[in-house]
Motif scaffolding. Structure first.
Motif, PDB file in Angstrom:
ATOM      1  N   THR A 163       0.836  -1.207   0.000  1.00 30.20           N
ATOM      2  CA  THR A 163       0.000   0.000   0.000  1.00 30.20           C
ATOM      3  C   THR A 163       0.867   1.251   0.000  1.00 30.20           C
ATOM      4  OG1 THR A 163      -1.750  -1.140   1.241  1.00 30.20           O
ATOM      5  CG2 THR A 163      -1.805   1.254   1.221  1.00 30.20           C
ATOM      6  N   SER A 207       0.330   5.494   0.439  1.00 32.46           N
ATOM      7  CA  SER A 207      -0.677   6.461   0.881  1.00 32.46           C
ATOM      8  C   SER A 207      -0.086   7.845   1.060  1.00 32.46           C
ATOM      9  CB  SER A 207      -1.303   6.010   2.215  1.00 32.46           C
ATOM     10  OG  SER A 207      -1.902   4.752   2.120  1.00 32.46           O
ATOM     11  N   ARG A 233      -0.989  11.672   3.179  1.00 29.82           N
ATOM     12  CA  ARG A 233      -1.811  12.241   4.253  1.00 29.82           C
ATOM     13  C   ARG A 233      -1.575  13.745   4.340  1.00 29.82           C
ATOM     14  NH1 ARG A 233      -1.121   8.730   7.618  1.00 29.82           N
ATOM     15  NH2 ARG A 233      -3.203   7.843   7.662  1.00 29.82           N
ATOM     16  N   VAL A 287      -6.446  13.937   6.769  1.00 31.27           N
ATOM     17  CA  VAL A 287      -7.164  13.082   5.824  1.00 31.27           C
ATOM     18  C   VAL A 287      -6.133  12.384   4.945  1.00 31.27           C
ATOM     19  CG1 VAL A 287      -9.266  14.446   5.819  1.00 31.27           C
ATOM     20  CG2 VAL A 287      -7.462  15.005   4.202  1.00 31.27           C
ATOM     21  N   GLY A 288      -6.416  11.143   4.596  1.00 33.11           N
ATOM     22  CA  GLY A 288      -5.470  10.372   3.797  1.00 33.11           C
ATOM     23  C   GLY A 288      -6.161   9.574   2.721  1.00 33.11           C
ATOM     24  N   ILE A 289      -5.421   9.310   1.667  1.00 31.95           N
ATOM     25  CA  ILE A 289      -5.905   8.466   0.587  1.00 31.95           C
ATOM     26  C   ILE A 289      -4.729   7.637   0.077  1.00 31.95           C
ATOM     27  CG2 ILE A 289      -5.502  10.241  -1.181  1.00 31.95           C
ATOM     28  CD1 ILE A 289      -8.008   9.131  -2.627  1.00 31.95           C
ATOM     29  N   LEU A 299      -8.727   1.058  -2.736  1.00 36.92           N
ATOM     30  CA  LEU A 299      -8.614   2.465  -2.366  1.00 36.92           C
ATOM     31  C   LEU A 299      -8.677   2.555  -0.850  1.00 36.92           C
ATOM     32  CD1 LEU A 299      -8.540   5.441  -3.433  1.00 36.92           C
ATOM     33  CD2 LEU A 299     -11.042   5.398  -3.241  1.00 36.92           C
ATOM     34  N   LEU A 346      -8.955   4.868   2.382  1.00 36.55           N
ATOM     35  CA  LEU A 346      -9.417   6.178   2.829  1.00 36.55           C
ATOM     36  C   LEU A 346      -9.320   6.245   4.346  1.00 36.55           C
ATOM     37  CD1 LEU A 346     -12.679   6.233   0.675  1.00 36.55           C
ATOM     38  CD2 LEU A 346     -10.510   7.334   0.085  1.00 36.55           C
ATOM     39  N   ASP A 347      -8.773   7.340   4.874  1.00 34.31           N
ATOM     40  CA  ASP A 347      -8.727   7.430   6.332  1.00 34.31           C
ATOM     41  C   ASP A 347      -8.804   8.870   6.801  1.00 34.31           C
ATOM     42  OD1 ASP A 347      -5.948   8.526   7.137  1.00 34.31           O
ATOM     43  OD2 ASP A 347      -5.395   6.909   5.782  1.00 34.31           O
ATOM     44  N   SER A 375     -10.378   4.157   9.247  1.00 35.02           N
ATOM     45  CA  SER A 375      -9.720   3.742   8.013  1.00 35.02           C
ATOM     46  C   SER A 375     -10.612   2.739   7.294  1.00 35.02           C
ATOM     47  CB  SER A 375      -8.359   3.119   8.307  1.00 35.02           C
ATOM     48  OG  SER A 375      -7.678   2.792   7.105  1.00 35.02           O
TER      49      SER A 375
END
Length: 348
Positions: A111, A113, A115, A131-133, A174, A176-177, A194
């Motif tokens: 993964t 990511s 943030r 926020v993270g993706i 995907l 998302l968190d 998350s």
């Protein structure tokens, strides 16, 4: 899944990681599941009849995290999975047959990511929201095979292992968190949500009902004949408290993790074991200089195995009583070269 969250720094006058800083973290997750649930009802008869499943999970995760600016960072996580799933074959008592173990191991799904802190970090040192993706890649083997017999205890041969011990799920995902912290007198509150969204419907690996079938040519016409590629989620809410000026901090959190019945993107066919488990998660961490270590032990108190999303079948699943989590991290490369010796990331 191992959730990779680099949160605020606890115990430092500046709660944020510095631009140019890099952190490498080794995290482990260990559990053993033997208790069966159908909905919220424990299937105690599986223990009495000695027909219960033994599911062991060990995952080691290497994460590289780099801070580019005071508000933006990125991380790459590489997991390694070693797991086993076993059921007596045959299960019909008395007595049930010997336990047939299915082992899966290898590199999992990698993964990457990014943030971003929502509020300016120079002004909001007592609390903020990030926020993270991210993107989960299908690098793990979703069709791992091992030698074991069919459900009658005969015909030992190479077969796909159970879905729960496959190193990968076979889909792009995907991640998302959202995470947040708030400093209060003598403590710090934190929270994170998350969600892993897997748009792929199902993969090409047959499910356990097919793999353990006694038929030489089992049918794959059923909706659950192939493994689903399910979404996953994790929620944590808690607080961290420093233990004087020792470098130690104690944490206590509420934790929820599981698989939903339906994916938020795409269809949800195939075999999955949807459900949720809730935990109380005590923990302790220690930091000195550029190093930190943490130990957490989520203790389960509520378990719910959801029904199959399409067939409506209740099914069952095993849940762990405890999960053992440990992390070690090392920081280097900060531009200023300065950092409080008592600091540690609390949202790992």
């Amino acid at each position: 899944m191992l959730i990779r969250q680099n949160g605020p720094v606890f115990g430092s006058s500046n709660p944020y990681s510095e631009p140019g800083e890099t952190q490498i973290t080794f995290s482990t997750r260990n559990l053993r599941s033997t208790d069966h649930y159908n909905g919220t009802v424990e299937q105690i008869q599986r223990q009495t009849l000695q027909t219960y499943v033994v599911n062991t999970q060990t995952a080691v995760d290497l994460t590289l995290y780099h801070v580019f600016t005071d508000r933006f960072s990125m991380s790459v996580g590489v997991p390694y999975v070693a797991a086993a799933w076993g059921i007596p074959s045959p299960t019909t008592p008395p007595p049930p047959g010997p336990r047939a173990m299915e082992n899966g191991r290898g590199i999992g799904d990698i993964t990457a990511s990014g943030r971003f802190w929502v509020l300016p970090t120079q002004r909001f040192k007592s609390g903020n929201v990030a926020v993270g993706i991210g993107l989960k890649t299908p690098t793990g083997n979703s069709g791992y095979q091992d030698m074991y017999p069919d459900s009658s205890g005969r015909n030992n041969q190479l077969r796909f292992v159970d879905q729960s011990v496959q190193p990968g799920d076979g889909g792009w995902g995907l991640v998302l968190d959202v995470s947040a912290f708030k400093r209060i007198p003598h403590a710090q509150l934190f929270g994170s949500v998350s969600y892993l969204a897997n748009p792929r419907d199902r993969n090409d690996t047959t499910s356990g009902s097919v793999n353990r079938s006694t038929s030489p040519t089992p049918s794959t016409a059923a909706d659950t004949a192939f493994n689903s590629v399910p979404d996953q989620f994790l929620v944590r809410l808690g607080a961290a408290v420093p233990i004087r000026r020792t470098g130690f901090a104690g944490t206590l959190a509420w934790r929820a993790e599981g698989l939903p019945r339906y994916d938020i993107f795409g269809a949800s066919h195939g075999f999955r074991r949807p459900g949720v488990e809730l935990f109380i998660e005590p923990g302790v961490s220690y930091a000195k200089g550029k190093n930190f270590v943490s130990f957490n032990m989520p203790i389960g108190y509520y378990r719910n195995r959801f029904t199959n999303p399409y067939t409506g079948n209740a099914g069952d699943a095993t849940f762990p009583k405890y999960i053992f989590l440990a992390s070690y991290g090392h920081r280097f490369g900060a531009k200023s070269g300065q950092r409080s010796g008592s600091s540690t990331a609390i949202c790992q």
